[in-house]
Design an enzyme around this catalytic site. Structure first.
Site, PDB file in Angstrom:
ATOM      1  N   TYR A 142       0.919  -1.273   0.074  1.00  0.00           N
ATOM      2  CA  TYR A 142       0.116  -0.035  -0.004  1.00  0.00           C
ATOM      3  C   TYR A 142       0.838   1.189  -0.118  1.00  0.00           C
ATOM      4  O   TYR A 142       0.612   2.254  -0.420  1.00  0.00           O
ATOM      5  CB  TYR A 142      -0.830   0.144   1.379  1.00  0.00           C
ATOM      6  CG  TYR A 142      -2.187  -0.373   1.107  1.00  0.00           C
ATOM      7  CD1 TYR A 142      -2.135  -2.164   1.139  1.00  0.00           C
ATOM      8  CD2 TYR A 142      -3.673  -0.137   1.359  1.00  0.00           C
ATOM      9  CE1 TYR A 142      -3.518  -2.663   0.831  1.00  0.00           C
ATOM     10  CE2 TYR A 142      -4.559  -0.709   1.030  1.00  0.00           C
ATOM     11  CZ  TYR A 142      -4.611  -2.169   0.959  1.00  0.00           C
ATOM     12  OH  TYR A 142      -5.812  -2.777   0.650  1.00  0.00           O
ATOM     13  N   LYS A 189       3.589 -15.532   2.503  1.00  0.00           N
ATOM     14  CA  LYS A 189       3.828 -16.302   1.303  1.00  0.00           C
ATOM     15  C   LYS A 189       5.292 -16.468   1.205  1.00  0.00           C
ATOM     16  O   LYS A 189       5.861 -15.986   0.232  1.00  0.00           O
ATOM     17  CB  LYS A 189       3.156 -15.364   0.120  1.00  0.00           C
ATOM     18  CG  LYS A 189       3.147 -15.900  -1.160  1.00  0.00           C
ATOM     19  CD  LYS A 189       2.119 -17.248  -1.193  1.00  0.00           C
ATOM     20  CE  LYS A 189       2.421 -17.844  -2.642  1.00  0.00           C
ATOM     21  NZ  LYS A 189       1.405 -19.294  -2.756  1.00  0.00           N
ATOM     22  N   ASP A 221      -2.450 -18.535   0.519  1.00  0.00           N
ATOM     23  CA  ASP A 221      -3.603 -19.282   0.003  1.00  0.00           C
ATOM     24  C   ASP A 221      -4.093 -20.187   0.627  1.00  0.00           C
ATOM     25  O   ASP A 221      -5.489 -20.335   0.672  1.00  0.00           O
ATOM     26  CB  ASP A 221      -3.052 -19.723  -1.447  1.00  0.00           C
ATOM     27  CG  ASP A 221      -1.578 -20.573  -1.230  1.00  0.00           C
ATOM     28  OD1 ASP A 221      -1.077 -20.394  -0.257  1.00  0.00           O
ATOM     29  OD2 ASP A 221      -0.855 -20.939  -2.290  1.00  0.00           O
ATOM     30  N   ASP A 249     -12.235  -9.496   4.472  1.00  0.00           N
ATOM     31  CA  ASP A 249     -13.484  -9.391   3.835  1.00  0.00           C
ATOM     32  C   ASP A 249     -14.009 -10.669   3.752  1.00  0.00           C
ATOM     33  O   ASP A 249     -15.123 -10.965   3.905  1.00  0.00           O
ATOM     34  CB  ASP A 249     -13.274  -8.830   2.287  1.00  0.00           C
ATOM     35  CG  ASP A 249     -13.759  -7.423   2.239  1.00  0.00           C
ATOM     36  OD1 ASP A 249     -13.370  -6.708   3.356  1.00  0.00           O
ATOM     37  OD2 ASP A 249     -14.158  -6.976   1.108  1.00  0.00           O
TER      38      ASP A 249
END
Ligand code: IPM
Ligand code: MN
Length: 351
Positions: A142, A189, A221, A249
């Site tokens: 970000y 990851k 994942d 979310d």
């Protein structure tokens, strides 16, 4: 206790829902003998319209001199559909997070017992879900270097993390786990990303200082699958900015309505509390939005910023009782649908 709270209603349904949470905080103050004062500030599209800046200096100063911040939502479709837009409301949100140093975003995921049937997931999978996602909020992709080539045909965003940034948010997650079921899952990851390898290394080095906490590491994942398959096994998840954005979310689906979930953004100086849903522009001014996410954000403020856990629990209890009676806004009940203000009144009545 005397506290001063900055209220940033923002866009869409923001003003309607923050108003309800302020009423709840006033009720708590009265009932428990505290003095809370409130000052409103501009942010988002509302601030662009008034000043040209989505996070005006005046709002920043108001936030810095307040004991906590209650925030509604940001975003207006008139900016989303116009590629020529120079300033976007979301820039105000990111600027606010960065300037106020809100480094840990805390998003609790839980179910209300009379509510498990509202989730699209099977009741037996979600009935005991109670976990917290701690999302790093002011670093990563970000805020890393980003740009375009001169001919505009190449673009890049960089994921960047420093050890102190990881330590700061991991410390928060470890300490939170110590007050809960003492289990931290680090989501990364590390099989691909160098930043993730630094996350693992840093957290492994911190582990000896938190011997009572079990730590496991999970690739993002796989985590996105486990959150749906066996969500009750998580206690505290800690992860970088972008993974946390996406996973929260996904996790919000467990509760049944995104309108019900609160969040806290913890800073070094001051902290901010907001529902996890957005500005819901279609519902603006209609008095139909679910105020529970914002009311529970006020409860998180009492717990995290003011250490008033009795008062905070009183709000959760009141919400639980109202839901048990089958009361709710139209996103959560099909019969006896209440308006935003009516549902807040019912919660205040319980208090
Ligand atoms: C959130 C939102 C923001 C984010 C957007 C509006 C910039 O999705 O708070 O999760 O990506 O952080
Ligand atoms: Mn998001």
């Amino acid at each position: 206790m005397k506290k001063h709270i900055a209220v940033l209603p923002g866009d869409g349904v923001g003003p309607e829902i923050t108003e309800q949470a302020v009423k709840v905080l006033q009720t708590i103050a009265q009932k428990f003998g505290h003095e809370f004062t409130f000052t409103n500030g501009l942010i988002g599209a509302a601030a662009i319209d008034a000043t040209g800046n989505p996070f005006p200096k005046e709002t920043e100063e108001l936030c810095l001199k307040s004991d906590a911040i209650l925030f509604g939502a940001i975003g207006d479709p008139k900016f989303d559909n116009n590629p020529a837009t120079k300033v976007r409301p979301e820039q105000g949100l990111l600027a606010m997070r960065k300037t106020l140093g809100l480094y840990a975003n805390v998003r609790p995921i839980f179910t209300f017992k009379d509510f498990v049937s509202k989730s699209p997931l099977k009741p037996e999978i979600i009935k005991d879900v109670d976990f917290v996602v701690v999302r790093e909020l002011i670093g990563g992709i970000y805020f890393g270097k980003k740009g375009r080539s001169k001919d505009k045909t190449y673009a890049y965003d960089t994921n960047e993390y420093s050890k102190p940034e990881i330590e700061r948010v991991a410390k928060f997650a470890f300490e939170l786990a110590q007050k809960r079921r003492k289990h931290v899952t680090v989501v990364d990851k590390a099989n691909v990303l160098e930043t993730s390898r630094l996350w693992r290394e840093t957290i492994q080095q911190m582990q000896p200082s938190y011997k009572d906490v079990t730590v496991d590491f999970m690739f993002v994942d796989n985590a996105s699958m486990q959150i749906i398959k066996r969500p009750s096994e998580f206690d505290v998840i800690v992860t970088e900015n972008m993974f946390g954005d996406i996973l929260t979310d996904e996790a919000s689906v467990i509760t049944g309505s995104i309108g019900m979930l609160p969040s806290a953004s913890i800073g070094e100086k001051t902290s901010l509390f907001e529902p996890i849903h957005g500005s819901f522009p279609k519902a603006k001014g209609l008095n139909i939005a679910n105020p529970i996410g914002t009311i529970l954000s006020a409860a998180m403020m009492l717990e995290y910023s003011f250490k008033l856990s009795l008062e905070s629990k009183a709000i959760y209890k009141a919400v639980e009782k109202v839901l048990a009676k089958g009361l709710g806004t139209k996103d959560i009940v099909t019969e006896n649908q209440l308006s935003t203000t009516q549902l807040a009144e019912a919660i205040i009545e319980e208090l």
